[in-house]
Scaffold this motif. Structure first.
Motif, PDB file in Angstrom:
ATOM      1  N   ASN A  33       0.850  -1.188   0.000  1.00 46.23           N
ATOM      2  CA  ASN A  33       0.000   0.000   0.000  1.00 46.23           C
ATOM      3  C   ASN A  33       0.886   1.238   0.000  1.00 46.23           C
ATOM      4  O   ASN A  33       2.085   1.159   0.311  1.00 46.23           O
ATOM      5  N   PRO A  34       0.348   2.398  -0.363  1.00 43.29           N
ATOM      6  CA  PRO A  34       1.183   3.595  -0.474  1.00 43.29           C
ATOM      7  C   PRO A  34       1.859   4.003   0.833  1.00 43.29           C
ATOM      8  O   PRO A  34       2.924   4.625   0.805  1.00 43.29           O
ATOM      9  N   GLN A  35       1.262   3.662   1.958  1.00 39.46           N
ATOM     10  CA  GLN A  35       1.822   4.077   3.246  1.00 39.46           C
ATOM     11  C   GLN A  35       3.113   3.327   3.602  1.00 39.46           C
ATOM     12  O   GLN A  35       3.998   3.883   4.251  1.00 39.46           O
ATOM     13  N   ALA A  66       4.982   1.434   1.193  1.00 33.18           N
ATOM     14  CA  ALA A  66       5.816   1.111   0.023  1.00 33.18           C
ATOM     15  C   ALA A  66       7.204   1.734   0.096  1.00 33.18           C
ATOM     16  O   ALA A  66       8.219   1.042  -0.119  1.00 33.18           O
ATOM     17  N   LEU A  67       7.318   3.013   0.413  1.00 38.42           N
ATOM     18  CA  LEU A  67       8.620   3.677   0.391  1.00 38.42           C
ATOM     19  C   LEU A  67       9.592   3.066   1.385  1.00 38.42           C
ATOM     20  O   LEU A  67      10.785   2.892   1.086  1.00 38.42           O
ATOM     21  N   ASN A  68       9.102   2.725   2.578  1.00 36.76           N
ATOM     22  CA  ASN A  68       9.976   2.070   3.554  1.00 36.76           C
ATOM     23  C   ASN A  68      10.425   0.703   3.063  1.00 36.76           C
ATOM     24  O   ASN A  68      11.579   0.304   3.266  1.00 36.76           O
ATOM     25  N   ASN A  69       9.528  -0.016   2.393  1.00 35.20           N
ATOM     26  CA  ASN A  69       9.898  -1.314   1.825  1.00 35.20           C
ATOM     27  C   ASN A  69      10.971  -1.153   0.757  1.00 35.20           C
ATOM     28  O   ASN A  69      11.938  -1.929   0.704  1.00 35.20           O
ATOM     29  N   TYR A  70      10.799  -0.145  -0.105  1.00 36.22           N
ATOM     30  CA  TYR A  70      11.801   0.097  -1.148  1.00 36.22           C
ATOM     31  C   TYR A  70      13.154   0.399  -0.521  1.00 36.22           C
ATOM     32  O   TYR A  70      14.178  -0.134  -0.956  1.00 36.22           O
ATOM     33  N   GLN A  71      13.153   1.267   0.482  1.00 40.22           N
ATOM     34  CA  GLN A  71      14.409   1.686   1.094  1.00 40.22           C
ATOM     35  C   GLN A  71      15.147   0.506   1.700  1.00 40.22           C
ATOM     36  O   GLN A  71      16.377   0.393   1.572  1.00 40.22           O
ATOM     37  N   THR A  72      14.417  -0.386   2.361  1.00 33.84           N
ATOM     38  CA  THR A  72      15.054  -1.569   2.948  1.00 33.84           C
ATOM     39  C   THR A  72      15.703  -2.428   1.869  1.00 33.84           C
ATOM     40  O   THR A  72      16.828  -2.913   2.035  1.00 33.84           O
ATOM     41  N   HIS A  93       6.460  10.616  -4.704  1.00 34.55           N
ATOM     42  CA  HIS A  93       7.828  10.355  -4.245  1.00 34.55           C
ATOM     43  C   HIS A  93       8.701   9.737  -5.335  1.00 34.55           C
ATOM     44  O   HIS A  93       9.817   9.302  -5.055  1.00 34.55           O
ATOM     45  N   LEU A  94       8.213   9.738  -6.573  1.00 34.45           N
ATOM     46  CA  LEU A  94       8.955   9.113  -7.662  1.00 34.45           C
ATOM     47  C   LEU A  94      10.369   9.665  -7.818  1.00 34.45           C
ATOM     48  O   LEU A  94      11.312   8.891  -8.037  1.00 34.45           O
ATOM     49  N   PRO A  95      10.602  10.983  -7.711  1.00 30.77           N
ATOM     50  CA  PRO A  95      11.983  11.487  -7.854  1.00 30.77           C
ATOM     51  C   PRO A  95      12.963  10.859  -6.872  1.00 30.77           C
ATOM     52  O   PRO A  95      14.133  10.638  -7.220  1.00 30.77           O
ATOM     53  N   GLU A  96      12.512  10.555  -5.661  1.00 31.36           N
ATOM     54  CA  GLU A  96      13.399   9.923  -4.676  1.00 31.36           C
ATOM     55  C   GLU A  96      13.839   8.539  -5.150  1.00 31.36           C
ATOM     56  O   GLU A  96      15.016   8.170  -5.028  1.00 31.36           O
ATOM     57  N   VAL A  97      12.885   7.780  -5.693  1.00 28.36           N
ATOM     58  CA  VAL A  97      13.198   6.433  -6.166  1.00 28.36           C
ATOM     59  C   VAL A  97      14.088   6.504  -7.397  1.00 28.36           C
ATOM     60  O   VAL A  97      15.057   5.738  -7.529  1.00 28.36           O
ATOM     61  N   HIS A 140     -12.204  -3.259  -2.707  1.00 27.21           N
ATOM     62  CA  HIS A 140     -11.028  -3.170  -1.832  1.00 27.21           C
ATOM     63  C   HIS A 140      -9.900  -2.349  -2.458  1.00 27.21           C
ATOM     64  O   HIS A 140      -8.856  -2.181  -1.835  1.00 27.21           O
ATOM     65  N   LYS A 141     -10.104  -1.862  -3.668  1.00 23.45           N
ATOM     66  CA  LYS A 141      -9.100  -1.032  -4.337  1.00 23.45           C
ATOM     67  C   LYS A 141      -8.883   0.239  -3.530  1.00 23.45           C
ATOM     68  O   LYS A 141      -9.821   0.990  -3.252  1.00 23.45           O
ATOM     69  N   LEU A 142      -7.627   0.508  -3.141  1.00 22.85           N
ATOM     70  CA  LEU A 142      -7.343   1.589  -2.206  1.00 22.85           C
ATOM     71  C   LEU A 142      -7.249   2.958  -2.875  1.00 22.85           C
ATOM     72  O   LEU A 142      -7.624   3.966  -2.285  1.00 22.85           O
ATOM     73  N   ASP A 143      -6.719   3.018  -4.094  1.00 19.55           N
ATOM     74  CA  ASP A 143      -6.512   4.309  -4.728  1.00 19.55           C
ATOM     75  C   ASP A 143      -7.580   4.576  -5.778  1.00 19.55           C
ATOM     76  O   ASP A 143      -8.138   3.666  -6.373  1.00 19.55           O
TER      77      ASP A 143
END
Length: 237
Positions: free
Chosen positions: A54-56, A58-64, A82-86, A137-140
Motif C-alpha cells: 500500500n502507499p503508506q 511502500a517507500l519504507n519497503n523500497y528503502q530496505t 515520491h517518484l523522484p526519490e526512487v 477493496h481497491k485503495l486508490d
C-alpha cells in the motif's frame, strides 16, 4: 531464482503460485503481521523482491531493499509523488521496476490508447471520457492504470493538459469516472464522443492471473540490473 514476496494478499498469493510454477523459490514472505522480518539480514540471499502493498508502507519497503542491494519489482500505486526519490536511488545504482499495471494486455492497451489519441487529435469536435471499475477493496482512486492512460492521452493530444476525477466541461481536461463494485479485477473504457457518434476502446481483466504473470516476468528480468525500468523495457515496446 529466490524471491522475497512483500505483500501477501490476493495478488501476493497469485504471484506465489505462478512463480513456483515457473521454477522459482519464495524464500521470504512479508505481510502486515511480520513487517519486522523485512531486513537486510533476511534479504542477503534474495535475487529480487516483488512488492504489492500500500502507499503508506511502500517507500519504507523500497528503502530496505535498496539498502540490501536487492532489485525491486513493485505494483503498489498511489505513491508517485515520491517518484523522484526512487529515481535518484536508481541513478546511484539501485534496480527498480514499476508498472501501474502488469497485465501484458493492458500494456498493449496503453499503446493502442496513444495511437488512437494521435489519430483523434486533429478532430476538435471529439471530446474524451474515461471510466475505470475495480473491486471494492481497491485503495486508490483513480486507479494507477487510469492515470497512465490519461497521461498517454495528454502527451499525444494538443489540447489536453490534465486529468480530473469526475465530470469536466473544460476542453483541456480528461475526465476519469471511478467506480468500485464487487470483486471486479479491473475494467478501463475510453470513449471519444461527438454530437453524431462515438468511438470506444476497452480492456477488461478476467482475473488477477494476468497481473501476476506480468509481475513474475518482470522479476525474471531484473536480477543484477541497475536503473529504473517498466513494461516498455520488458516488452520491447
Amino acid at each position: 531464482m529466490r524471491i522475497a514476496l512483500i505483500g501477501y494478499g490476493k495478488m501476493g498469493k497469485a504471484i506465489e503460485q505462478i512463480a513456483i510454477s515457473r521454477g522459482h523459490r519464495i524464500d521470504l514472505i512479508i505481510d502486515q503481521n511480520n513487517q519486522e522480518d523485512l531486513c537486510k539480514e533476511n534479504l542477503k540471499n534474495i535475487d529480487v523482491a516483488i512488492e504489492f502493498t500500500n502507499p503508506q508502507s511502500a517507500l519504507n519497503n523500497y528503502q530496505t531493499c535498496f539498502d540490501a542491494n536487492i532489485p525491486i519489482v513493485s505494483g503498489t500505486t498511489g505513491w508517485l509523488e515520491h517518484l523522484p526519490e526512487v529515481q535518484l536511488k536508481c541513478e546511484n545504482g539501485s534496480g527498480f521496476f514499476y508498472a501501474s499495471n502488469y497485465s501484458l494486455g493492458v500494456n498493449l492497451f496503453f499503446e493502442l490508447n496513444k495511437k488512437l489519441t494521435e489519430l483523434m487529435a486533429p478532430f476538435k469536435e471529439y471530446n474524451i471520457d474515461m471510466e475505470e471499475i475495480h473491486h471494492i477493496h481497491k485503495l486508490d482512486s483513480p486507479s494507477g492504470t487510469a492515470i497512465t492512460l490519461a497521461e498517454g492521452i495528454i502527451k499525444n493530444h494538443p489540447i489536453k493538459e490534465l486529468w480530473i476525477e469526475g465530470m469536466s466541461s473544460e476542453a483541456k481536461e480528461v475526465s476519469i469516472y471511478s467506480k468500485r463494485h464487487g470483486s471486479v479485477p479491473g475494467t478501463h473504457t475510453i470513449t471519444w464522443h461527438s454530437e453524431v457518434d462515438q468511438i470506444s476502446i476497452q480492456h477488461q481483466a478476467y482475473s488477477r492471473k494476468g497481473f501476476a504473470l506480468g509481475a513474475v516476468l518482470a522479476a525474471e528480468f531484473m536480477p543484477k540490473k541497475q536503473g529504473f525500468f517498466g513494461m516498455k523495457d520488458l516488452l520491447n515496446l
